[in-house]
Design a protein around this motif. Structure first.
Motif, PDB file in Angstrom:
ATOM      1  N   PHE A  80       0.850  -1.196   0.000  1.00  0.00           N
ATOM      2  CA  PHE A  80       0.000   0.000   0.000  1.00  0.00           C
ATOM      3  C   PHE A  80       0.885   1.245   0.000  1.00  0.00           C
ATOM      4  CE2 PHE A  80      -3.059   3.086   1.549  1.00  0.00           C
ATOM      5  CZ  PHE A  80      -4.276   2.633   1.033  1.00  0.00           C
ATOM      6  N   PRO A  81       0.660   2.184  -0.915  1.00  0.00           N
ATOM      7  CA  PRO A  81       1.483   3.407  -0.934  1.00  0.00           C
ATOM      8  C   PRO A  81       1.324   4.196   0.366  1.00  0.00           C
ATOM      9  CG  PRO A  81       0.197   3.191  -2.955  1.00  0.00           C
ATOM     10  CD  PRO A  81      -0.315   2.140  -2.004  1.00  0.00           C
ATOM     11  N   ASN A  82       2.377   4.884   0.762  1.00  0.00           N
ATOM     12  CA  ASN A  82       2.305   5.744   1.946  1.00  0.00           C
ATOM     13  C   ASN A  82       1.219   6.786   1.700  1.00  0.00           C
ATOM     14  OD1 ASN A  82       2.622   7.798   3.862  1.00  0.00           O
ATOM     15  ND2 ASN A  82       4.826   7.525   3.972  1.00  0.00           N
ATOM     16  N   PRO A  83       0.135   6.762   2.488  1.00  0.00           N
ATOM     17  CA  PRO A  83      -0.991   7.656   2.208  1.00  0.00           C
ATOM     18  C   PRO A  83      -0.706   9.131   2.449  1.00  0.00           C
ATOM     19  CG  PRO A  83      -1.381   6.423   4.227  1.00  0.00           C
ATOM     20  CD  PRO A  83      -0.131   5.867   3.610  1.00  0.00           C
ATOM     21  N   ALA A  84       0.380   9.441   3.143  1.00  0.00           N
ATOM     22  CA  ALA A  84       0.742  10.843   3.378  1.00  0.00           C
ATOM     23  C   ALA A  84       1.763  11.330   2.361  1.00  0.00           C
ATOM     24  CB  ALA A  84       1.293  11.017   4.786  1.00  0.00           C
ATOM     25  N   GLY A  85       2.289  10.414   1.542  1.00  0.00           N
ATOM     26  CA  GLY A  85       3.340  10.758   0.596  1.00  0.00           C
ATOM     27  C   GLY A  85       4.674  10.239   1.103  1.00  0.00           C
ATOM     28  N   GLU A  86       5.531   9.869   0.178  1.00  0.00           N
ATOM     29  CA  GLU A  86       6.816   9.282   0.544  1.00  0.00           C
ATOM     30  C   GLU A  86       7.601  10.164   1.512  1.00  0.00           C
ATOM     31  OE1 GLU A  86       7.878   6.189   0.052  1.00  0.00           O
ATOM     32  OE2 GLU A  86       5.903   5.928  -0.838  1.00  0.00           O
ATOM     33  N   GLY A  87       8.175   9.535   2.517  1.00  0.00           N
ATOM     34  CA  GLY A  87       9.000  10.225   3.487  1.00  0.00           C
ATOM     35  C   GLY A  87       8.243  10.869   4.624  1.00  0.00           C
TER      36      GLY A  87
END
Length: 138
Positions: free
Chosen positions: A97-104
């Motif tokens: 699942f992609p980081n829902p807040a954005g990478e990093g």
């Protein structure tokens, strides 16, 4: 087995900030993979709690409270609902699942298995849910 991937709210999501296009593209790609695999049931982001409300029950009394709600860490910003064959398969999908807040950026998702009608003892009440089409879609 159905599992709900719960995206936890952040200060940004509660402020109504829309995700950057790069994150939307990542989420679209992930959900396309789920759909191709035949495991995607549903998924969506949720509006901030300032557009929502809660109902509190106390005996027969019901009290409505309009949002927003203060404790961001306890709020939900979105969800994805999947149907897979095992807990291990659900874990494999949620690790991607992609980081829902954005990478990093710090973020958290929570995964919960849904009850199935078969988890309950047979009864007329359970049959009523079955009659209206509740439960997994085959």
């Amino acid at each position: 087995m159905r599992f709900m991937i719960i995206v936890k709210a952040t200060k940004d999501s509660e402020a109504g900030a829309m995700p950057e296009d790069a994150l939307i593209a990542q989420m679209a790609g992930y959900h396309e993979e789920l759909a191709r695999a035949g495991v995607l049931l549903d998924g969506s982001g949720l509006q901030p709690t300032k557009k929502g409300w809660r109902i509190r029950y106390d005996g027969q009394k019901r009290t409505l409270t309009d949002g927003p709600f203060a404790e961001t860490k306890e709020l939900i910003a979105g969800y994805t609902l999947i149907q897979v064959n095992s807990r291990d398969e659900a874990i494999a999908w949620t690790r991607r699942f992609p980081n829902p807040a954005g990478e990093g950026k710090p973020a958290e998702i929570e995964v919960r298995q849904l009850f199935e009608l078969e988890d309950f003892a047979p009864s007329e009440s359970v049959d009523r849910f079955r009659d209206i089409g509740m439960g997994p879609k085959q």
